[in-house]
Design a protein around this motif. Sequence first.
Motif, PDB file in Angstrom:
ATOM      1  N   TYR A  19     -21.941   8.835  32.827  1.00 12.75           N
ATOM      2  CA  TYR A  19     -21.885   7.888  31.711  1.00 12.75           C
ATOM      3  C   TYR A  19     -20.425   7.614  31.337  1.00 12.75           C
TER       4      TYR A  19
ATOM      5  N   ASP B 293     -18.030   4.246  31.307  1.00 12.70           N
ATOM      6  CA  ASP B 293     -17.352   3.775  30.102  1.00 12.70           C
ATOM      7  C   ASP B 293     -15.858   3.548  30.355  1.00 12.70           C
TER       8      ASP B 293
ATOM      9  N   TYR C 219     -17.546   0.244  19.167  1.00  7.27           N
ATOM     10  CA  TYR C 219     -18.747   0.775  19.812  1.00  7.27           C
ATOM     11  C   TYR C 219     -19.734   1.125  18.709  1.00  7.27           C
TER      12      TYR C 219
ATOM     13  N   VAL D  84     -22.626   2.821  18.032  1.00  5.23           N
ATOM     14  CA  VAL D  84     -23.457   3.804  18.738  1.00  5.23           C
ATOM     15  C   VAL D  84     -23.744   5.001  17.816  1.00  5.23           C
ATOM     16  N   ASP D  85     -24.924   5.552  17.998  1.00  2.00           N
ATOM     17  CA  ASP D  85     -25.399   6.746  17.292  1.00  2.00           C
ATOM     18  C   ASP D  85     -24.315   7.827  17.124  1.00  2.00           C
TER      19      ASP D  85
ATOM     20  N   ARG E 195     -24.565  10.847  17.211  1.00  2.00           N
ATOM     21  CA  ARG E 195     -24.710  11.984  18.120  1.00  2.00           C
ATOM     22  C   ARG E 195     -23.850  11.845  19.383  1.00  2.00           C
ATOM     23  N   GLN E 196     -23.343  10.621  19.598  1.00  5.94           N
ATOM     24  CA  GLN E 196     -22.442  10.456  20.751  1.00  5.94           C
ATOM     25  C   GLN E 196     -20.975  10.580  20.334  1.00  5.94           C
TER      26      GLN E 196
ATOM     27  N   GLU F 211     -18.826  13.021  20.197  1.00  2.81           N
ATOM     28  CA  GLU F 211     -17.889  13.738  21.049  1.00  2.81           C
ATOM     29  C   GLU F 211     -17.532  12.920  22.291  1.00  2.81           C
ATOM     30  N   HIS F 212     -18.545  12.243  22.819  1.00  2.21           N
ATOM     31  CA  HIS F 212     -18.297  11.390  23.988  1.00  2.21           C
ATOM     32  C   HIS F 212     -17.192  10.383  23.676  1.00  2.21           C
TER      33      HIS F 212
ATOM     34  N   HIS G  24     -15.329   4.076  17.151  1.00  3.58           N
ATOM     35  CA  HIS G  24     -16.752   4.414  17.261  1.00  3.58           C
ATOM     36  C   HIS G  24     -17.388   4.118  15.901  1.00  3.58           C
TER      37      HIS G  24
ATOM     38  N   SER H  42     -20.070   4.640  14.108  1.00  2.20           N
ATOM     39  CA  SER H  42     -21.216   5.516  14.320  1.00  2.20           C
ATOM     40  C   SER H  42     -22.214   5.402  13.178  1.00  2.20           C
TER      41      SER H  42
END
Length: 665
Positions: A393, A397, A415, A417-418, A420-421, A423-424, A444, A446
């Motif tokens: 993944y 990215d 981004y 995005v949830d 929970r992502q 750290e990514h 992010h 989030s």
Amino acid sequence: MHLPSLFSQRFAEAIAQCSFASQLESPQQFSDMIRPAANPKFGDYQANFAMPIGKLVEGLNPRQVAEQVLQQIDLNDRCEAPEIAGPGFINLKLSQPFLEQTMQQMISDDRCLVQKTAAPKKILIDYSSPNVAKPMHVGHIRTTVIGYCLAQTLRFLGHDVVTDNHLGDWGTQFGIIIYGYKHFGDAETVAQDPVPELAKLYRIVHHLMGYQKAKASLETLAAEIETLKTQHQAAAAEAEVAEGKEAKKKRKSAEALRRKVQATEASLQSAQESIAATEADPVMSQRAEQHPDIGTAVLMETSKLHAGDAKNQELWEEFLPHCKDEINRVYARLNVDFDHTLGESFYHPMLAGLVDDLIQQGLATESDGAICVFLEQFDSPMIIRKRDGAFLYATTDLATLKYRQDTFQPDEVLYVVDARQGEHFQKLFVVADTLKLTDAKLVHVSFGTVLGEDGKPMKTRSGSLIGLESLIDDAVDAAYQVVCDPDRVANFDPPMESTEQKAIAEAVGVGAIKYADLSHDRTSDYKFSLTKMVQLTGNTAAYAQYSYARASSILRVVGVDEAEVQQRIESNGLTITEPAERALAIELLRFEEALQNVYQDYAPNQLVDYVYSTAEAFAKFNNQCHVKNAPSQEIQDTRLGLVVLTGRVLKQALTLLGINVVPRM
Ligand code: ARG
């Protein structure tokens, strides 16, 4: 119109003229401290810089600072004479002539006095980005709704926005349906009715994988519980004998361990339950027996697809358009769209080259057979190629970011995005910086989880996530019950036909889901409550949509149209007399402030709050100021002008939230 920045500029100039100016490092930092007044009794805006300046400057107290600044400033064209309150707050009250002129200008401006930025940025927004191959579920609401609202709002502010739906169209989920098709599928059914059939295959395989995983986890979980229990007992015993502060600390850690034991026991229990459920179902348990290594087998199918296996490639090409049809149906229903839909598969051909480049530049290194980017800031590296040659993944990215830089040269990439992502994305941003992949500011955006009314992540009874389409249907049904209640509908003239009723229910139901989502601080979780979100009162879409409809209906009742009102105001101006008129006018001219606040924190709830306070100011105005039976023509025109402006601002704001309005409801 953004009054705080105008005031801030004037205050910066005034502060620069004061005797203490040389003692301040950055006067601008202070002049920015302009806020809407918390209590209208004290005016409309408040400048709060006198206290911090007073602390820095020798020999002057904050009131004296405020007095000096006020001697240097002229705000006559906007405000009444400013007043100093309490320890040194400066209260600003907008003047009547300024308000009247502004409302007059506003009625001739189709942007409701929201200025386009003088410094447009190129902003790329990555949102929605579902993993296709399975139907969209409740988890996809937030990214889709928040991303769309940000895109609309930033565009309206004059930025150059590019939206991109980064579809998960290449991962394990395709391994799942390919495996499902080969073992449980039927070509004819897939050809005839692909979408539900593929969803069914996905569910079967996913279920079996869950079963195998649960079985494999039983022993580990049981062992973990034993270890944790022993640790807990030891910690509890230590807490018994410790004293004072130490005892408190020990009790805390014992308590933490006790909770871990509970959580692990709960995981064990849910694993046991899911195993029992599968074994109670004869078909499923037979399948489970016949496919003991389904997890590995699915990964195999995925790698075969990635390696260019002809059969898997052919199946992927056959399935993907159906998966897209499925999500596009939901997007049409939600009224959202994208400039680009560049899924993960689009980047696959770039991955090998990217990894080789990074190795060559010495930025990525081999470790235990895998290729990694090591980072000072993190204990573990970012793996970009696994030992077996598979990409991850994160690799996609990185390639995506490089492509976006080359193709769009963005100033910002958001981004949506949830959380929970988290750290990514933290890692991705550090790696992007280290590798100098882009100059853009990376964010992010989030968000938290959608919870059911029980406060747990929202699931169906069988444990799967609730499908987005059925959720929309339920919301539209619930909206229909409320707004198309026969007693309510009976009052409309001309009568409301069923097609109109359905259109209203659709706008209110879809609007309710979006509005409820956007109304929460995006970083927190929220409870999804259909009954609450379709109500006609309170902070709901229906209330805002109703306020808009009410504005339209006032014009109908008085028998004028918008153009006529606009023309009268353009020639005669307005005369604001009542406090409720004044309060509404102030609310209306603050539209741009709300939009700038959305951009500032990437926070759509700022716009929702604004819609709600505008709707409330309008309700007060309606209670206190007759329009049809206004005391004079002049006052009636003013009120009609405010009604027209309220309608326009509400419609524009709701449009930016992605919510449709209806002319009556
Ligand atoms: N498909 C991913 C998921 O469903 C989200 C992708 C977000 N965007 C990105 N560039 N990683 O979890």
